[in-house]
Design an enzyme around this catalytic site. Structure first.
Site, PDB file in Angstrom:
ATOM      1  N   HIS A 129       0.854  -1.190   0.000  1.00 11.65           N
ATOM      2  CA  HIS A 129       0.000   0.000   0.000  1.00 11.65           C
ATOM      3  C   HIS A 129       0.889   1.239   0.000  1.00 11.65           C
ATOM      4  O   HIS A 129       1.948   1.274   0.640  1.00 11.65           O
ATOM      5  CB  HIS A 129      -0.892  -0.014   1.236  1.00 11.65           C
ATOM      6  CG  HIS A 129      -1.923   1.080   1.265  1.00 11.65           C
ATOM      7  ND1 HIS A 129      -1.622   2.370   1.641  1.00 11.65           N
ATOM      8  CD2 HIS A 129      -3.245   1.074   0.974  1.00 11.65           C
ATOM      9  CE1 HIS A 129      -2.711   3.113   1.580  1.00 11.65           C
ATOM     10  NE2 HIS A 129      -3.709   2.347   1.175  1.00 11.65           N
ATOM     11  N   GLU A 131       0.799   4.167   1.413  1.00 13.27           N
ATOM     12  CA  GLU A 131       1.167   4.729   2.713  1.00 13.27           C
ATOM     13  C   GLU A 131       2.199   3.856   3.412  1.00 13.27           C
ATOM     14  O   GLU A 131       3.172   4.362   3.995  1.00 13.27           O
ATOM     15  CB  GLU A 131      -0.059   4.885   3.612  1.00 13.27           C
ATOM     16  CG  GLU A 131       0.277   5.481   4.974  1.00 13.27           C
ATOM     17  CD  GLU A 131      -0.882   5.464   5.952  1.00 13.27           C
ATOM     18  OE1 GLU A 131      -0.641   5.340   7.164  1.00 13.27           O
ATOM     19  OE2 GLU A 131      -2.049   5.578   5.505  1.00 13.27           O
TER      20      GLU A 131
END
Length: 298
Positions: A129, A131
């Site tokens: 992901h 982030e």
């Protein structure tokens, strides 16, 4: 039929800020690059693409001969991206969410401490992901990423631990992980226990808007006969909130946009739904929920 759009649904602060930054830049330049999709919603990505926002996967994809400008989205980026941009003459427009930025700094500090003490940084998050990639970058790629509360194989319970969570994970899952880590430490050390009082520290790093969203969503879902949950296919937050909503209101249907509403109408008629709620993820634009509501009317 009564159609209600959830006032608490839609973009979180970080996404609003990133999109506003992109639109302001596009007003002046007419073209802007973005490292990855600015938000996990294809409809919003397409809207901004029509305004001149071009999505790239890496800085090397930039084609401008003059000094190009590249947006860093709310998810943030690892330090290596900033170093590469400086070396290649790319100007970065940093729209990292302040909450994510603060977490990056906290993890960097924790990593420096763990390096001194022979410990480890553990992050609850979705591997790959955007982030999480940025968060792992603060540890030079040495963080242990666990995907769930039961994913403990990579953790060394004999070494100090600093535990963090991706900002969009659920509080419930993070709490389970904390308890599982404590049990793992107890099992490893037995009655003796580790000598350091701060051997294990878990930090509260989940975004409060995301955490509170579930509670408000529950209230909304209980007040309607059925729910249409609007979310992008790649939204981790969307999948979590959809499943949460479905547990509260079994008549919850996942749609990606207004074109899918036709396939849901028969199901709504069959269950006799009179009051229908429209809600979505923190990556779902308000205009898309309104379009779904408009196509729902019969």
């Amino acid at each position: 039929m009564d159609i209600v759009i959830d006032d608490n649904a839609g973009f979180c602060f970080g996404v609003v800020r990133a999109i506003s930054t992109a639109e302001e830049e596009l007003k002046h330049a007419g073209r802007l690059y973005c490292l990855g999709d600015i938000v996990h919603n294809n409809a919003e990505v397409a809207r901004l693409r029509d305004k001149g926002l071009e999505v790239i996967d890496r800085l090397g994809d930039v084609r401008d001969a003059s000094r190009p400008r590249v947006l860093i989205r709310a998810h943030g980026e690892p330090p290596s991206t900033y170093a590469e941009a400086k070396a290649s003459g790319v100007e970065l427009i940093d729209a990292t969410c302040p909450i994510v930025l603060a977490l990056q700094q906290r993890i960097r500090k924790g990593y420096e401490e763990m390096c001194r003490r022979g410990g480890q940084v553990v992050i609850l998050g979705k591997p790959g992901h955007a982030e999480v990639v940025g968060l792992c970058g603060q540890t030079e790629g040495n963080a242990v990423v666990v995907s769930s509360a039961e994913d403990l194989d990579g953790i060394d319970f004999g070494r100090p631990i600093r535990l963090y969570s991706q900002t969009t994970k659920s509080r419930e899952e993070y709490a389970r992980l904390i308890e599982n880590v404590k049990r793992g430490i107890d099992k490893h050390w037995g009655k003796k226990g580790p000598e350091e009082e701060d051997f294990f520290v878990a930090y509260n790093t989940i975004c409060s808007r995301v955490a509170n969203r579930a509670t408000r969503l529950e209230e909304f879902a209980r007040g309607v006969d059925a729910v249409l949950f609007v979310s992008g296919q790649g939204s981790s937050n969307g999948h979590y909130l959809y499943e949460y909503c479905r547990r509260v209101q079994p008549r919850t249907y996942l749609v990606y946009g207004p074109e899918e509403v036709e396939g849901v109408k028969e199901q709504l008629r069959a269950v006799g739904a009179e009051r229908i709620g429209i809600t979505g993820a923190t990556s779902t634009p308000r205009w898309l929920m309104e379009a779904v509501a408009e196509n729902l009317r019969w």
